[in-house]
Design a protein around this motif. Sequence first.
Motif, PDB file in Angstrom:
ATOM      1  N   GLU A 164       0.841  -1.213   0.000  1.00  0.00           N
ATOM      2  CA  GLU A 164       0.000   0.000   0.000  1.00  0.00           C
ATOM      3  C   GLU A 164       0.870   1.255   0.000  1.00  0.00           C
ATOM      4  OE1 GLU A 164      -3.980  -1.746   2.235  1.00  0.00           O
ATOM      5  OE2 GLU A 164      -2.435  -0.761   3.441  1.00  0.00           O
TER       6      GLU A 164
ATOM      7  N   ASP B   6       1.143   4.130  -2.889  1.00  0.00           N
ATOM      8  CA  ASP B   6       0.966   5.549  -2.568  1.00  0.00           C
ATOM      9  C   ASP B   6       2.182   6.373  -2.994  1.00  0.00           C
ATOM     10  OD1 ASP B   6      -1.488   4.841  -1.487  1.00  0.00           O
ATOM     11  OD2 ASP B   6      -0.773   4.932   0.591  1.00  0.00           O
TER      12      ASP B   6
ATOM     13  N   ASP C 135      -9.097   5.185  -5.330  1.00  0.00           N
ATOM     14  CA  ASP C 135      -9.372   4.158  -4.322  1.00  0.00           C
ATOM     15  C   ASP C 135      -9.558   2.784  -4.944  1.00  0.00           C
ATOM     16  OD1 ASP C 135      -9.149   6.026  -2.299  1.00  0.00           O
ATOM     17  OD2 ASP C 135     -11.313   6.390  -2.175  1.00  0.00           O
TER      18      ASP C 135
ATOM     19  N   ARG D 127      -6.133   1.584  -6.241  1.00  0.00           N
ATOM     20  CA  ARG D 127      -5.249   1.195  -5.134  1.00  0.00           C
ATOM     21  C   ARG D 127      -5.628  -0.187  -4.618  1.00  0.00           C
ATOM     22  NH1 ARG D 127      -4.641   2.052   0.732  1.00  0.00           N
ATOM     23  NH2 ARG D 127      -2.531   2.809   1.156  1.00  0.00           N
ATOM     24  N   THR D 128      -6.904  -0.400  -4.401  1.00  0.00           N
ATOM     25  CA  THR D 128      -7.359  -1.702  -3.912  1.00  0.00           C
ATOM     26  C   THR D 128      -7.034  -2.811  -4.905  1.00  0.00           C
ATOM     27  OG1 THR D 128      -9.127  -0.673  -2.617  1.00  0.00           O
ATOM     28  CG2 THR D 128      -9.393  -3.008  -3.180  1.00  0.00           C
TER      29      THR D 128
END
Length: 177
Positions: free
Chosen positions: A85, A89, A161, A164-165
């Motif tokens: 994660e 980012d 979102d 990213r997931t």
Amino acid sequence: MARGSDTKARAQAVARELFLRQGVRQTSLQEIADRLGITKPALYYHFASREELVRSIVQPLIDDGDAFVAELESRPPRGPRPLLEGYFDFHFKHREVVALVVRELVALADLGLVDRVLDWRLRLAALLVGEDPSLADATRATVALGGLADCVLVFADEPLDALRTAAVDAACAALGA
């Protein structure tokens, strides 16, 4: 002084845009100066050379990457997901410069900037699969890290979102986690 800083930041933004569109070697300092509405000597006031300008654009990525990897090494996360994660980012934050690095790999390698990025991958892989992994584990770590970084570029128009997931889930799956 604020005006000089503004010109420097604008020069970096224009250079980044032109470098991405037409390449580092194909973009002249005169072209950058023309786009800024300044003289080439005025641009030289801020950057002594194209190489210095390129370094100034890439250096925040390098500095943040060094800090990111060092932080993870000093306090390794429990399990791969937090590391992945954070890696997503990091790439998302620096996506324009990452795109430049990918597009201009040879030019940036000549400046010695790519070796640092490859070193991060090796150090992060060691955190994911250990210091002496099997070929299968090392390959999984490479696919997880590389694929995750690529997703930021390939799927740039997707909602953050959701991307990213999906990217972190895929990277975890590559690791078998």
